[in-house]
Write an enzyme that holds these catalytic residues in place. Sequence first.
Site, PDB file in Angstrom:
ATOM      1  N   PHE A 125     -33.092 -30.621   9.215  1.00 30.14           N
ATOM      2  CA  PHE A 125     -32.513 -29.328   9.569  1.00 30.14           C
ATOM      3  C   PHE A 125     -33.192 -28.831  10.828  1.00 30.14           C
ATOM      4  CE2 PHE A 125     -32.377 -24.719   9.714  1.00 30.14           C
ATOM      5  CZ  PHE A 125     -31.028 -24.485   9.517  1.00 30.14           C
ATOM      6  N   ASP A 133     -40.458 -31.447  15.195  1.00 30.23           N
ATOM      7  CA  ASP A 133     -39.978 -30.121  14.813  1.00 30.23           C
ATOM      8  C   ASP A 133     -40.925 -29.573  13.739  1.00 30.23           C
ATOM      9  OD1 ASP A 133     -38.748 -27.897  13.728  1.00 30.23           O
ATOM     10  OD2 ASP A 133     -36.728 -28.720  13.867  1.00 30.23           O
ATOM     11  N   LYS A 159     -41.213 -19.598  12.918  1.00 29.87           N
ATOM     12  CA  LYS A 159     -41.545 -19.130  11.569  1.00 29.87           C
ATOM     13  C   LYS A 159     -42.949 -18.543  11.452  1.00 29.87           C
ATOM     14  CE  LYS A 159     -38.156 -21.911   8.995  1.00 29.87           C
ATOM     15  NZ  LYS A 159     -37.356 -20.822   8.398  1.00 29.87           N
TER      16      LYS A 159
END
Length: 425
Positions: free
Chosen positions: A137, A238, A267
């Site tokens: 994702f 990532d 995040k």
Amino acid sequence: MSNADLSARREAAIARGVGVQTQIYAERAKNAEVWDVEGNRYIDFAAGIAVLNTGHCHPKVMAAVTEQMGRFTHTCHQILPYAPYVRLAERLNARVPGDFDKKTVFVTTGAEAVENAIKVARVATGRPAVIAFGGGFHGRTFMTMSLTGKVAPYKIGFGPMMPDVYHIPFPVELHGDTVAATLESLNRLFKADLDPARVAAFIIEPVQGEGGFYPAPAELMRALRKICDDNGIVMIADEVQTGFARSGTLFAMEAYDVAADITTMAKGLGGGLPISAVTGRADLMDAAIPGGLGGTYGGNPLGVAAGNAVLDVIEEENLCARANELGGRLRQRLEAIRATTPQIIDVRGPGMMVAVEFNTADGSAPSPTFTNSVRLEAEKRGLILLTCGVYGNVIRFLAPLTIEDAVFAEALDIIEASITAAKEA
């Protein structure tokens, strides 16, 4: 005001495509606890999907943001730059894995960080193609949606994906997908469809997030590094979900003996404020001409202030060690539950990036139904959990790393009670 009233208003006012897991409307929060508009208290094991590694409203983060608000909230760094942006870039350049000179750019979201990493890889190599992994994702923008290796719900109905994006299987030995099979799929891709000389980048999560919290095998990382070196391809890690102590090290790539050329993060960097970053080899990061990277809100002063405070908190409170301690306690408890729960087929994950995977009781197939039952039982008992995985049969545990011991112990009891109740249902 009630949750039900707000739910009805939300349904009338907000687009259906913005999915919501609960009908719990938050009113205030502190560290690992949240209170809703009706006064109900919950323990938060979602942490805004791994955003709140330092907890809700950490005093040091709040103080840094409040101080910055008193100075200025926005200038656009591309018009009037400011010192904290430079300082945070210097700190990331020093801490992101890789023994080479680095440079950084700040943007706003994880998807935007990935978009910019792809832009950098393409302009630096002069090549168009990107290879990603099934189950991965990377975001919901068109490029990141194309990179994401999961159709539902991210790609349904949105038309053609971006060109020159290819997927290969992510090795999950639990499901019979080996590193050797992944590398053979890549070999077939290179022979049948894609000249390696056209590939700008590989992008990989060191631990797949939405895909099910599967750590990438070290053998795969070494193989990718060699393929990239042999073919002039950029390797992108990532770390949007894995970063900032979640995995037991500041970055999950520290667990490997190879480094990526470019790292994306977001995040946990902002402690609840929107900020993301791309850090990579200086020669790659300098490939774009001035104006080619950035954005109006990129590196917003409040997010930058939060980012600098988050790095301070991680160091001062030794949150990498805390992640390993909490994760060890959680895995031990889950393994004890597993002894009497045939539905549990795996407990895994580094640091406090832990997951449990459920099958049917006979072990024949993934069981998203049982998994969701556990989540709902936990919610009834005051614990917020998240599911994930290609089959929807994984629960991931993302408690703030600052959670108090007593609250964590309470959550462990709720997890056990919820699994027991789901078995008895």
